[in-house]
Design a protein around this motif. Sequence first.
Motif, PDB file in Angstrom:
ATOM      1  N   LEU A  44      13.902 -13.595 -35.757  1.00 36.75           N
ATOM      2  CA  LEU A  44      13.973 -12.344 -35.004  1.00 36.75           C
ATOM      3  C   LEU A  44      12.644 -11.605 -35.003  1.00 36.75           C
ATOM      4  O   LEU A  44      12.304 -10.923 -34.027  1.00 36.75           O
ATOM      5  CB  LEU A  44      15.071 -11.441 -35.592  1.00 36.75           C
ATOM      6  N   PHE A  45      11.884 -11.705 -36.107  1.00 39.41           N
ATOM      7  CA  PHE A  45      10.640 -10.960 -36.209  1.00 39.41           C
ATOM      8  C   PHE A  45       9.589 -11.421 -35.197  1.00 39.41           C
ATOM      9  O   PHE A  45       8.673 -10.660 -34.866  1.00 39.41           O
ATOM     10  CB  PHE A  45      10.058 -11.084 -37.615  1.00 39.41           C
ATOM     11  N   VAL A  46       9.702 -12.660 -34.716  1.00 37.06           N
ATOM     12  CA  VAL A  46       8.677 -13.170 -33.794  1.00 37.06           C
ATOM     13  C   VAL A  46       9.170 -13.244 -32.349  1.00 37.06           C
ATOM     14  O   VAL A  46       8.369 -13.522 -31.440  1.00 37.06           O
ATOM     15  CB  VAL A  46       8.182 -14.558 -34.240  1.00 37.06           C
ATOM     16  N   ARG A  47      10.458 -13.017 -32.118  1.00 33.03           N
ATOM     17  CA  ARG A  47      10.995 -13.112 -30.766  1.00 33.03           C
ATOM     18  C   ARG A  47      10.979 -11.737 -30.099  1.00 33.03           C
ATOM     19  O   ARG A  47      11.384 -10.730 -30.687  1.00 33.03           O
ATOM     20  CB  ARG A  47      12.441 -13.626 -30.776  1.00 33.03           C
ATOM     21  N   ALA A  48      10.527 -11.707 -28.883  1.00 29.05           N
ATOM     22  CA  ALA A  48      10.486 -10.436 -28.153  1.00 29.05           C
ATOM     23  C   ALA A  48      11.881 -10.065 -27.661  1.00 29.05           C
ATOM     24  O   ALA A  48      12.739 -10.913 -27.436  1.00 29.05           O
ATOM     25  CB  ALA A  48       9.532 -10.547 -26.981  1.00 29.05           C
ATOM     26  N   PHE A  49      12.115  -8.768 -27.497  1.00 32.03           N
ATOM     27  CA  PHE A  49      13.352  -8.230 -26.946  1.00 32.03           C
ATOM     28  C   PHE A  49      13.018  -7.456 -25.682  1.00 32.03           C
ATOM     29  O   PHE A  49      11.977  -6.777 -25.609  1.00 32.03           O
ATOM     30  CB  PHE A  49      14.032  -7.285 -27.952  1.00 32.03           C
ATOM     31  N   GLY A  50      13.898  -7.544 -24.709  1.00 32.10           N
ATOM     32  CA  GLY A  50      13.680  -6.812 -23.465  1.00 32.10           C
ATOM     33  C   GLY A  50      14.012  -5.341 -23.585  1.00 32.10           C
ATOM     34  O   GLY A  50      13.713  -4.559 -22.684  1.00 32.10           O
ATOM     35  N   SER A  51      14.655  -4.950 -24.660  1.00 33.90           N
ATOM     36  CA  SER A  51      15.012  -3.550 -24.912  1.00 33.90           C
ATOM     37  C   SER A  51      14.634  -3.224 -26.352  1.00 33.90           C
ATOM     38  O   SER A  51      14.411  -4.124 -27.175  1.00 33.90           O
ATOM     39  CB  SER A  51      16.514  -3.333 -24.685  1.00 33.90           C
ATOM     40  N   PRO A  52      14.574  -1.922 -26.702  1.00 32.77           N
ATOM     41  CA  PRO A  52      14.072  -1.542 -28.030  1.00 32.77           C
ATOM     42  C   PRO A  52      14.964  -2.016 -29.175  1.00 32.77           C
ATOM     43  O   PRO A  52      16.152  -1.667 -29.237  1.00 32.77           O
ATOM     44  CB  PRO A  52      14.029  -0.009 -27.965  1.00 32.77           C
ATOM     45  N   VAL A  53      14.389  -2.784 -30.078  1.00 31.49           N
ATOM     46  CA  VAL A  53      15.048  -3.230 -31.304  1.00 31.49           C
ATOM     47  C   VAL A  53      14.069  -3.022 -32.449  1.00 31.49           C
ATOM     48  O   VAL A  53      12.880  -3.335 -32.325  1.00 31.49           O
ATOM     49  CB  VAL A  53      15.467  -4.709 -31.235  1.00 31.49           C
TER      50      VAL A  53
ATOM     51  N   GLY B 253      22.252 -16.798 -30.172  1.00 28.28           N
ATOM     52  CA  GLY B 253      23.367 -15.889 -29.906  1.00 28.28           C
ATOM     53  C   GLY B 253      23.145 -14.514 -30.524  1.00 28.28           C
ATOM     54  O   GLY B 253      23.424 -13.485 -29.901  1.00 28.28           O
ATOM     55  N   VAL B 254      22.644 -14.501 -31.750  1.00 25.09           N
ATOM     56  CA  VAL B 254      22.368 -13.219 -32.405  1.00 25.09           C
ATOM     57  C   VAL B 254      21.291 -12.462 -31.650  1.00 25.09           C
ATOM     58  O   VAL B 254      21.415 -11.258 -31.380  1.00 25.09           O
ATOM     59  CB  VAL B 254      21.952 -13.449 -33.872  1.00 25.09           C
ATOM     60  N   HIS B 255      20.216 -13.159 -31.284  1.00 23.45           N
ATOM     61  CA  HIS B 255      19.133 -12.504 -30.560  1.00 23.45           C
ATOM     62  C   HIS B 255      19.636 -11.940 -29.241  1.00 23.45           C
ATOM     63  O   HIS B 255      19.359 -10.775 -28.880  1.00 23.45           O
ATOM     64  CB  HIS B 255      17.994 -13.500 -30.312  1.00 23.45           C
ATOM     65  N   ALA B 256      20.403 -12.742 -28.502  1.00 23.98           N
ATOM     66  CA  ALA B 256      20.903 -12.290 -27.203  1.00 23.98           C
ATOM     67  C   ALA B 256      21.881 -11.137 -27.357  1.00 23.98           C
ATOM     68  O   ALA B 256      21.883 -10.186 -26.560  1.00 23.98           O
ATOM     69  CB  ALA B 256      21.566 -13.468 -26.477  1.00 23.98           C
ATOM     70  N   GLY B 257      22.750 -11.217 -28.385  1.00 22.85           N
ATOM     71  CA  GLY B 257      23.708 -10.138 -28.594  1.00 22.85           C
ATOM     72  C   GLY B 257      23.015  -8.821 -28.917  1.00 22.85           C
ATOM     73  O   GLY B 257      23.370  -7.760 -28.385  1.00 22.85           O
ATOM     74  N   PHE B 258      22.002  -8.884 -29.771  1.00 23.92           N
ATOM     75  CA  PHE B 258      21.272  -7.671 -30.105  1.00 23.92           C
ATOM     76  C   PHE B 258      20.530  -7.122 -28.887  1.00 23.92           C
ATOM     77  O   PHE B 258      20.431  -5.910 -28.685  1.00 23.92           O
ATOM     78  CB  PHE B 258      20.276  -7.953 -31.227  1.00 23.92           C
ATOM     79  N   GLU B 259      20.015  -8.011 -28.056  1.00 23.56           N
ATOM     80  CA  GLU B 259      19.311  -7.570 -26.854  1.00 23.56           C
ATOM     81  C   GLU B 259      20.270  -6.863 -25.907  1.00 23.56           C
ATOM     82  O   GLU B 259      19.924  -5.847 -25.290  1.00 23.56           O
ATOM     83  CB  GLU B 259      18.649  -8.758 -26.161  1.00 23.56           C
ATOM     84  N   THR B 260      21.505  -7.392 -25.805  1.00 15.41           N
ATOM     85  CA  THR B 260      22.507  -6.752 -24.953  1.00 15.41           C
ATOM     86  C   THR B 260      22.850  -5.356 -25.471  1.00 15.41           C
ATOM     87  O   THR B 260      22.949  -4.395 -24.708  1.00 15.41           O
ATOM     88  CB  THR B 260      23.786  -7.613 -24.897  1.00 15.41           C
TER      89      THR B 260
ATOM     90  N   LEU C 204      33.714  -3.031 -26.991  1.00 12.02           N
ATOM     91  CA  LEU C 204      32.349  -3.512 -26.828  1.00 12.02           C
ATOM     92  C   LEU C 204      32.174  -4.857 -27.529  1.00 12.02           C
ATOM     93  O   LEU C 204      31.528  -5.776 -27.000  1.00 12.02           O
ATOM     94  CB  LEU C 204      31.369  -2.480 -27.398  1.00 12.02           C
ATOM     95  N   PHE C 205      32.760  -4.993 -28.713  1.00 10.32           N
ATOM     96  CA  PHE C 205      32.664  -6.253 -29.446  1.00 10.32           C
ATOM     97  C   PHE C 205      33.303  -7.401 -28.658  1.00 10.32           C
ATOM     98  O   PHE C 205      32.745  -8.500 -28.572  1.00 10.32           O
ATOM     99  CB  PHE C 205      33.338  -6.112 -30.813  1.00 10.32           C
ATOM    100  N   GLU C 206      34.469  -7.142 -28.100  1.00 14.98           N
ATOM    101  CA  GLU C 206      35.163  -8.198 -27.339  1.00 14.98           C
ATOM    102  C   GLU C 206      34.318  -8.627 -26.146  1.00 14.98           C
ATOM    103  O   GLU C 206      34.165  -9.827 -25.864  1.00 14.98           O
ATOM    104  CB  GLU C 206      36.531  -7.680 -26.886  1.00 14.98           C
ATOM    105  N   GLU C 207      33.737  -7.666 -25.455  1.00 11.87           N
ATOM    106  CA  GLU C 207      32.892  -7.997 -24.298  1.00 11.87           C
ATOM    107  C   GLU C 207      31.651  -8.751 -24.742  1.00 11.87           C
ATOM    108  O   GLU C 207      31.205  -9.711 -24.096  1.00 11.87           O
ATOM    109  CB  GLU C 207      32.508  -6.702 -23.579  1.00 11.87           C
ATOM    110  N   LEU C 208      31.092  -8.330 -25.892  1.00 12.76           N
ATOM    111  CA  LEU C 208      29.871  -8.962 -26.389  1.00 12.76           C
ATOM    112  C   LEU C 208      30.130 -10.429 -26.785  1.00 12.76           C
ATOM    113  O   LEU C 208      29.317 -11.311 -26.496  1.00 12.76           O
ATOM    114  CB  LEU C 208      29.350  -8.170 -27.595  1.00 12.76           C
ATOM    115  N   THR C 209      31.246 -10.697 -27.436  1.00 11.65           N
ATOM    116  CA  THR C 209      31.524 -12.072 -27.876  1.00 11.65           C
ATOM    117  C   THR C 209      31.930 -12.968 -26.703  1.00 11.65           C
ATOM    118  O   THR C 209      31.753 -14.185 -26.784  1.00 11.65           O
ATOM    119  CB  THR C 209      32.639 -12.074 -28.930  1.00 11.65           C
ATOM    120  N   ARG C 210      32.455 -12.371 -25.625  1.00 11.08           N
ATOM    121  CA  ARG C 210      32.719 -13.187 -24.428  1.00 11.08           C
ATOM    122  C   ARG C 210      31.408 -13.673 -23.832  1.00 11.08           C
ATOM    123  O   ARG C 210      31.284 -14.817 -23.391  1.00 11.08           O
ATOM    124  CB  ARG C 210      33.495 -12.366 -23.380  1.00 11.08           C
TER     125      ARG C 210
END
Length: 986
Positions: A177-186, A142-149, A103-109
């Motif tokens: 991160l506290f002010v940015r919305a996520f499309g999935s639960p974080v 990148g952190v925000h997008a990775g967490f959203e994924t 999962l990590f390898e796919e996430l960093t790609r």
Amino acid sequence: MTSPPVPGAVSRTSPFVGRSSAVAAILDHLRVRAPESGPPRVDLVGGDAGMGKTRLLTEVGGAAEEAGWRVLAGHCLDFSASALPYLPFSEMVGRLADREPDLFEELTRTHPALTALAPGRRIRTPGFQRTEDLDRGEIFDGVHAGFETLAALQPLLLVVEDLHWADQSTRDLLSFLFVRAFGSPVAVVGSYRSDDLGRRHPLRPLLAEWVRLPGVERVDLSPLGAPDVRRLVRALHGGPVRERDVNRVVTLADGNPFYVEELVGAHDSGGTSTIPEDLLDLLLVRLDRLDDDARTVVRAASCSGWRVNHRLLTAVTGLGDAALDRAVRGALDAHVLVRDGDYYRFRHALLAEAVHDDLLPGEHQRLHAAYVKALEEGVVPSTAAELARHAQSAHDIPTAIRAGIEAGEEAMAVGGPDDAARHFEAVLDIVSRHDQPLPDDVDYAVLVARTADAITASGQPARAVRLVEEHLDRAPADLPDVERARLLMAWANCALSNEVFDESSTATAQALDLVGEEPSRLRARALSLHARWLSATDHDDEAVELAGEAMAMAQRFDLASVVAEATTTLARIDERSGDLDSALAALEEVAESAAADHDTVGEMRGRYHLAYVRLETGDLAGAAEQFRLTAEAAERAGRPWAPYGFDARFHWALTRYVRGDWDGALEVADVTGQTPPLHAESLLACVAMLVRAGRGDLDALSYAEPVKAAWSGEGMTAVLAGSATIDLHGLRRDLPAVWRTYDDVVGVLSEIWNPHFQASVMLAALVAGQVATEVARASTAERAGLLERVDDLQSEVDEVLRRTVSRPLGWGPEGQAWTARFRAEALRGRWLAGVRVPAEDELVAAWTETVAAFEAFGHPYEVARSQARLAAVLTATGRPGAREAAEAARETATRLGATPLVDELGVTARPAKPARHRGPASTELTVREREILGLVAQGRTNGEIGKQLFISTKTVSVHVSNILAKLGAGSRTEAAAVGRDRGLLG
């Protein structure tokens, strides 16, 4: 790739106390059970070091994982100016790489910016060269997008610990991160030390900004309350622990779970220092952050205790106003001190003690001397106790003696015998060590007697005896007769309270000779005291003469307390001679008169003996009421552990148990928040053991060994703990342990009481009952052997009865009930074993008599136990009345919560009946039939099986016939063989 080093994880299996509501609130706010997208919901948990933040976050993370969330945790570390940027996020990425590499390898790609945070990329290795730089925007996106994924795969909880150590980059990323919305639960939960947030700490203004954001909440973790600390102490200790030790932890820990763990650990490992060394070092680290003036202020404040008045602090430090204000402000900003009105107090009581213990000897003496000077000059109002404490530490001997005596008298006047004893003993110690004379207006013998009285009133008469003995041994040969008489009387008074009778005669007789023949207040007291000893040792004729003389002399000098004492002595003699009406009337008058005269000791002694007379005559209700009044009088006077006062509380608890008020007994026996002496706590614990044994709580066995330490000093602990332990081992079907318990109790009590003590009848009855129950379960070959020692018990019971006949009152209702019970249990054992089998009429009569005897005594539980066994005998012999007896017993057992007795009644109340089949008969054995087959295989007859299972012989015969038919067997032997072949006898 490895994660950076982080603090050790806290297991969810470690005790978690007092924070369940906080966890529930956090889980609810984070929507863990109802995940939602949008800006992350955030909880920021603040609290002092050691307040349990990590344990709380561990519980939150575990609950989230159980709810299907992925949890990533990271820590901020104290790298000072060399903080590694984004360290907690680097740890999260590293953990993901370790646990789910694919999962990590796919996430960093997909989000290559995350690669820059991977721990392997941040560790210096030979030949490694960084080939590109990323700006903050790329990392944040990148952190925000990775967490959203990750959150799209399953809800994501981020745990960030120790935000007070967070670097600037980490703080900025969190703000992003506290002010940015996520499309999935974080969701995010973080922790920080509130006591590390000084006025200039960078996290302090940021917290104020964060909590204004939607979805961000701040959780302040307050200290645990005293009840939760007690629960934690007992959970950590893993067994019974004295309430005095629990209270010490409650006082020192100030609700801090880490301090609780350290203090309990030091106690369990046998540590004797007040504060464990490791904890002491941790506490003193805070002082290193202060400047010299602030450290001076804190050290001076520690000498005052846990808080100090501003004016007093000004006087003892010698700092000018401006310097003192700056120093105090520094201590407040460092969270060492907190403001409390006109006072400053230490943030934690342990910190005050740690600072004081760390003072150098000269520093310690000079600071306390400054306090003595300030208090004597009246800088602030003070008490004699404060002055005495500072004077002792400053080695100001004359002041310490004068203030110590005054403090002791003040403590006695307000019902504080423990404190009074400490002050008086300190004065005596100073006088003996420094060869310092007492003030002219203080009599040495009177001071020793006052000290002994205070120690006795605190519930430690044995220690009072030793103290007076020491001073008698050290007394000079030319000590005046009156002073020696006072010392002898003080010793005798303590000895009689401690039931030391053998040597008291010499002391009281000598004192009487030394005071002379002339009427005086001292002679009246000496006469009454000697009469008490004569009465206690059955020299009644002499006791009556001297008590009468003491009463007349006391009335002449208006000594109401001596009149009360002498009257009580005479009433006890009347009671022993069988004149109960006179005894009761006299004791009633003593109690009422003493109460009116505010003579607490006289009232307690009179009421206690009044209660005891009622108890001896079987008036349990009247006894319970007088025990209650005595205990309450002792409590009001601040003497709850004193002789008579505590004795009454113990008997009040025990009487409530006997009368069937088990919850009330537990209430009276509860010492939570109190500091009883060992013997007092042990006696009350024994009452609780009786209740718990009756309710089938096998955990109560854990109290048996700790209580055993009190057996030799207080025989009743052996009687009661032994009784409960016998029943508990019986529930475990451990007959050898039952016998060991009986032997241990009899061995100890034969030494300290006599070889034929009356309570041995009750113990013998309980043992005989357990033996009879085990006989019913044993094989034919074992049964006779089990009964061998019961014959020895019979001989002992007979000897106790023979000796009791000579008492004027004979054998009281309680003794009669347990004697009947022993006889009935012994007959039951022989009947079940088939050894010297008693006639059925004799057996039924014995149990009927036992039920009646316990009814007369007023012991509902033992009535019910006896009714259950009577019902079993009536059922097995086919006689009427079984159901009525069983249902009466069941009603009592259910009301009391006596589960073992309810279980015992299961078969008796609803005896099995022969099955009536309709249609084709089943070839499978029922549970009852398999049980009977097992007994048949042991060679039991139908009659023996009926006795064991409490069913009639006829019912057994029907069952055996059904078994033979189902197994196709022609005999009982063949049925047993078929049963073994088919595996029915396992």
